[in-house]
Scaffold this motif. Structure first.
Motif, PDB file in Angstrom:
ATOM      1  N   ASN A  89       0.433   5.059  -2.078  1.00  0.00           N
ATOM      2  CA  ASN A  89       0.896   6.300  -1.537  1.00  0.00           C
ATOM      3  C   ASN A  89       2.339   6.800  -2.316  1.00  0.00           C
ATOM      4  O   ASN A  89       2.725   7.853  -1.758  1.00  0.00           O
ATOM      5  CB  ASN A  89       1.293   6.069   0.159  1.00  0.00           C
ATOM      6  N   GLN A  90       2.938   6.034  -3.095  1.00  0.00           N
ATOM      7  CA  GLN A  90       3.978   6.512  -3.959  1.00  0.00           C
ATOM      8  C   GLN A  90       5.081   6.720  -2.945  1.00  0.00           C
ATOM      9  O   GLN A  90       5.857   7.785  -3.092  1.00  0.00           O
ATOM     10  CB  GLN A  90       3.685   7.594  -4.810  1.00  0.00           C
ATOM     11  N   GLN A  91       5.540   5.916  -2.079  1.00  0.00           N
ATOM     12  CA  GLN A  91       6.464   6.144  -0.888  1.00  0.00           C
ATOM     13  C   GLN A  91       7.585   4.942  -1.455  1.00  0.00           C
ATOM     14  O   GLN A  91       7.275   3.893  -2.064  1.00  0.00           O
ATOM     15  CB  GLN A  91       6.080   5.915   0.341  1.00  0.00           C
ATOM     16  N   LEU A  92       9.055   5.086  -0.939  1.00  0.00           N
ATOM     17  CA  LEU A  92      10.042   4.209  -1.214  1.00  0.00           C
ATOM     18  C   LEU A  92      10.899   3.665   0.178  1.00  0.00           C
ATOM     19  O   LEU A  92      10.513   4.631   0.732  1.00  0.00           O
ATOM     20  CB  LEU A  92      10.807   4.782  -2.131  1.00  0.00           C
ATOM     21  N   VAL A  93      11.244   2.610   0.181  1.00  0.00           N
ATOM     22  CA  VAL A  93      12.049   2.228   1.070  1.00  0.00           C
ATOM     23  C   VAL A  93      13.557   3.076   1.047  1.00  0.00           C
ATOM     24  O   VAL A  93      14.063   2.887   0.044  1.00  0.00           O
ATOM     25  CB  VAL A  93      12.305   0.647   1.065  1.00  0.00           C
ATOM     26  N   TYR A 125       8.416   4.938   5.403  1.00  0.00           N
ATOM     27  CA  TYR A 125       9.005   5.116   4.468  1.00  0.00           C
ATOM     28  C   TYR A 125       9.076   6.430   3.953  1.00  0.00           C
ATOM     29  O   TYR A 125       8.641   7.358   4.522  1.00  0.00           O
ATOM     30  CB  TYR A 125       7.758   4.431   3.215  1.00  0.00           C
ATOM     31  N   GLU A 126       9.743   6.701   2.755  1.00  0.00           N
ATOM     32  CA  GLU A 126       9.857   8.233   2.419  1.00  0.00           C
ATOM     33  C   GLU A 126       9.289   8.703   1.102  1.00  0.00           C
ATOM     34  O   GLU A 126       8.909   7.625   0.288  1.00  0.00           O
ATOM     35  CB  GLU A 126      11.622   8.563   1.924  1.00  0.00           C
ATOM     36  N   ASN A 127       8.760   9.859   1.131  1.00  0.00           N
ATOM     37  CA  ASN A 127       7.904  10.217  -0.226  1.00  0.00           C
ATOM     38  C   ASN A 127       8.879  10.390  -1.367  1.00  0.00           C
ATOM     39  O   ASN A 127       9.959  10.834  -1.075  1.00  0.00           O
ATOM     40  CB  ASN A 127       7.139  11.374   0.282  1.00  0.00           C
ATOM     41  N   GLU A 132       0.822  -1.281   0.110  1.00  0.00           N
ATOM     42  CA  GLU A 132      -0.015   0.039  -0.118  1.00  0.00           C
ATOM     43  C   GLU A 132       0.829   1.297   0.027  1.00  0.00           C
ATOM     44  O   GLU A 132       0.578   2.216  -0.773  1.00  0.00           O
ATOM     45  CB  GLU A 132      -1.041  -0.047   1.222  1.00  0.00           C
ATOM     46  N   ASN A 133       1.663   1.220   0.826  1.00  0.00           N
ATOM     47  CA  ASN A 133       2.821   2.457   0.888  1.00  0.00           C
ATOM     48  C   ASN A 133       3.580   2.901  -0.423  1.00  0.00           C
ATOM     49  O   ASN A 133       3.564   3.968  -0.767  1.00  0.00           O
ATOM     50  CB  ASN A 133       3.969   2.059   1.913  1.00  0.00           C
ATOM     51  N   ILE A 134       3.852   1.804  -1.110  1.00  0.00           N
ATOM     52  CA  ILE A 134       4.574   1.966  -2.346  1.00  0.00           C
ATOM     53  C   ILE A 134       3.718   2.045  -3.825  1.00  0.00           C
ATOM     54  O   ILE A 134       3.960   3.042  -4.333  1.00  0.00           O
ATOM     55  CB  ILE A 134       5.460   0.526  -2.534  1.00  0.00           C
ATOM     56  N   THR A 135       2.638   1.185  -3.773  1.00  0.00           N
ATOM     57  CA  THR A 135       1.861   1.374  -4.898  1.00  0.00           C
ATOM     58  C   THR A 135       0.883   2.357  -4.938  1.00  0.00           C
ATOM     59  O   THR A 135       0.316   3.026  -6.148  1.00  0.00           O
ATOM     60  CB  THR A 135       1.329   0.051  -5.424  1.00  0.00           C
ATOM     61  N   ASN A 164      14.955  -8.522 -11.254  1.00  0.00           N
ATOM     62  CA  ASN A 164      14.126  -9.287 -11.950  1.00  0.00           C
ATOM     63  C   ASN A 164      12.625  -9.540 -11.615  1.00  0.00           C
ATOM     64  O   ASN A 164      11.450  -9.429 -12.539  1.00  0.00           O
ATOM     65  CB  ASN A 164      14.663 -10.787 -12.376  1.00  0.00           C
ATOM     66  N   MET A 165      12.394  -9.833 -10.137  1.00  0.00           N
ATOM     67  CA  MET A 165      11.221 -10.254  -9.674  1.00  0.00           C
ATOM     68  C   MET A 165      10.770  -9.809  -8.377  1.00  0.00           C
ATOM     69  O   MET A 165       9.730 -10.322  -7.797  1.00  0.00           O
ATOM     70  CB  MET A 165      10.954 -11.835  -9.735  1.00  0.00           C
ATOM     71  N   LEU A 166      11.599  -8.870  -7.836  1.00  0.00           N
ATOM     72  CA  LEU A 166      11.251  -8.566  -6.156  1.00  0.00           C
ATOM     73  C   LEU A 166      11.132  -7.111  -6.115  1.00  0.00           C
ATOM     74  O   LEU A 166      10.751  -6.686  -4.947  1.00  0.00           O
ATOM     75  CB  LEU A 166      12.503  -8.922  -5.337  1.00  0.00           C
ATOM     76  N   LEU A 167      10.929  -6.407  -7.268  1.00  0.00           N
ATOM     77  CA  LEU A 167      10.688  -4.890  -7.143  1.00  0.00           C
ATOM     78  C   LEU A 167       9.008  -4.468  -7.888  1.00  0.00           C
ATOM     79  O   LEU A 167       8.896  -5.225  -8.811  1.00  0.00           O
ATOM     80  CB  LEU A 167      11.530  -4.098  -7.789  1.00  0.00           C
ATOM     81  N   TYR A 168       8.376  -3.509  -7.164  1.00  0.00           N
ATOM     82  CA  TYR A 168       7.215  -2.919  -7.607  1.00  0.00           C
ATOM     83  C   TYR A 168       7.677  -2.278  -8.738  1.00  0.00           C
ATOM     84  O   TYR A 168       8.818  -1.735  -8.790  1.00  0.00           O
ATOM     85  CB  TYR A 168       6.353  -2.382  -6.611  1.00  0.00           C
ATOM     86  N   ARG A 169       6.874  -1.935  -9.762  1.00  0.00           N
ATOM     87  CA  ARG A 169       7.039  -0.908 -10.683  1.00  0.00           C
ATOM     88  C   ARG A 169       7.498   0.272 -10.473  1.00  0.00           C
ATOM     89  O   ARG A 169       8.501   1.007 -11.125  1.00  0.00           O
ATOM     90  CB  ARG A 169       5.723  -0.803 -11.533  1.00  0.00           C
ATOM     91  N   PHE A 170       7.026   0.886  -9.143  1.00  0.00           N
ATOM     92  CA  PHE A 170       7.263   2.163  -8.840  1.00  0.00           C
ATOM     93  C   PHE A 170       8.720   2.548  -8.161  1.00  0.00           C
ATOM     94  O   PHE A 170       9.372   3.368  -8.185  1.00  0.00           O
ATOM     95  CB  PHE A 170       6.186   2.706  -7.750  1.00  0.00           C
ATOM     96  N   GLU A 171       9.327   0.978  -7.784  1.00  0.00           N
ATOM     97  CA  GLU A 171      10.606   0.953  -7.320  1.00  0.00           C
ATOM     98  C   GLU A 171      11.980   0.976  -8.142  1.00  0.00           C
ATOM     99  O   GLU A 171      12.898   0.968  -7.991  1.00  0.00           O
ATOM    100  CB  GLU A 171      10.875  -0.284  -6.289  1.00  0.00           C
ATOM    101  N   ARG A 172      11.307   0.735  -9.615  1.00  0.00           N
ATOM    102  CA  ARG A 172      12.456   0.169 -10.475  1.00  0.00           C
ATOM    103  C   ARG A 172      13.469   1.411 -10.939  1.00  0.00           C
ATOM    104  O   ARG A 172      14.516   1.170 -11.026  1.00  0.00           O
ATOM    105  CB  ARG A 172      11.832  -0.257 -11.829  1.00  0.00           C
TER     106      ARG A 172
END
Length: 291
Positions: free
Chosen positions: A148-152, A278-280, A143-146, A199-207
């Motif tokens: 709220n568009q936040q990142l680790v 998480y950071e915005n 939820e935070n990443i996809t 290859n397989m552990l990242l959400y699209r927003f994290e790439r």
């Protein structure tokens, strides 16, 4: 608006598709535009694929990021992944050359590959249960990443290497059934993480963050940059990854036992290993991702 819905692939097209860390020949059966991370994720192109030589029950909808065009460069990538993957002893023959013997060799290799894939579909399901509190972490993270568009924040402390060292230290005063297997499992977890993250552990927003951080730390491995949040995602994928290996049942049972113990330890030390904040993402970052 039309350009945003442009599909890279089309129905009946032959492609290479990631299933786990490896690439397999697949045929696109259908195309669609839907949420990439159900139920409320970003929308994008998805494709229903059938893996050549696999049972129809393995047909699945995949995002565009898992499919590659069928060309020489991507076939070479497929061969490289197969050669370096644990349990794969023989490299895939090169696609260049047109002699009769070479063609026969390619056909034998392709038939053997199909046989192995069919053998994989018959293997029993391997379960690595995720503790409920860690499942909740995965849901919150999604939820935070996809949404709220936040990142680790990266790099992480402790990172994956440090987490595995912490787990190893926690076992120093306790006798393990087989120390050699114990050490191999920890080494294998690190290896899998470094091979699978991009290859397989990242959400699209994290790439884009991954691209940026790799440029900033070219001399470091992914396991020295990323931490518990992404390590937990690897454990979700482990049943499918293990199913692709050639391990016997005793080895699989030993591996599973160690993975379950690592998860229990992670659950116990959850607050020290995984961030709750998480950071915005900056407006500039969001603009790059959306472009």
């Amino acid at each position: 608006m039309t350009s945003k819905r442009q599909m890279t692939f089309e129905a009946n097209e032959t492609v290479l598709c990631f299933h786990g860390p490896l690439l397999y020949e697949a045929k696109i059966l259908k195309t669609d535009w839907r949420s990439l991370d159900p139920p409320h994720g970003e929308e994008g192109p998805v494709y229903l694929v059938h893996y050549r030589g696999w049972k129809q029950t393995w047909d699945e909808w995949v995002p565009e990021s898992r499919a590659l065009k069928w060309n020489e460069a991507n076939l070479a990538k497929q061969a490289s992944l197969k050669e370096s993957y644990p349990g794969k002893k023989k490299a895939v023959p090169k696609t260049s050359g047109s002699t009769e013997s070479s063609d026969r060799g390619k056909k034998r290799a392709k038939d053997t590959s199909v046989d192995k894939e069919e053998e994989f579909t018959k293997r029993p399901e391997i379960k690595v249960p995720i503790p409920d509190s860690l499942k909740a972490q995965l849901v919150d993270e999604w939820e935070n990443i996809t949404k709220n568009q936040q990142l680790v924040p990266l790099p992480k402390t402790p990172n994956v290497v440090q987490i595995l060292d912490m787990y190893r230290d926690s076992k120093k005063d306790k006798k393990t059934k087989n120390d050699e297997i114990f050490q191999e499992v920890l080494s294998g977890v690190k290896t899998y993480f470094d091979k699978c993250l991009g290859n397989m552990l990242l959400y699209r927003f994290e790439r884009q963050q991954y691209v940026d951080i790799r440029k900033k730390y070219p001399g470091k491995e992914d396991s020295e940059i990323y931490g518990g949040e992404h390590l937990l995602r690897l454990f979700v994928q482990f049943p499918m990854l293990i199913a692709h290996t050639q391990m016997d049942q005793d080895s699989i049972n030993a591996l599973r036992e160690n993975l379950v113990d690592i998860l229990k330890w992670m659950q116990k030390n959850h607050k020290d290993l995984i961030l709750s904040e998480y950071e915005n993402a900056s407006p500039a970052y969001q603009s790059i991702v959306k472009s």
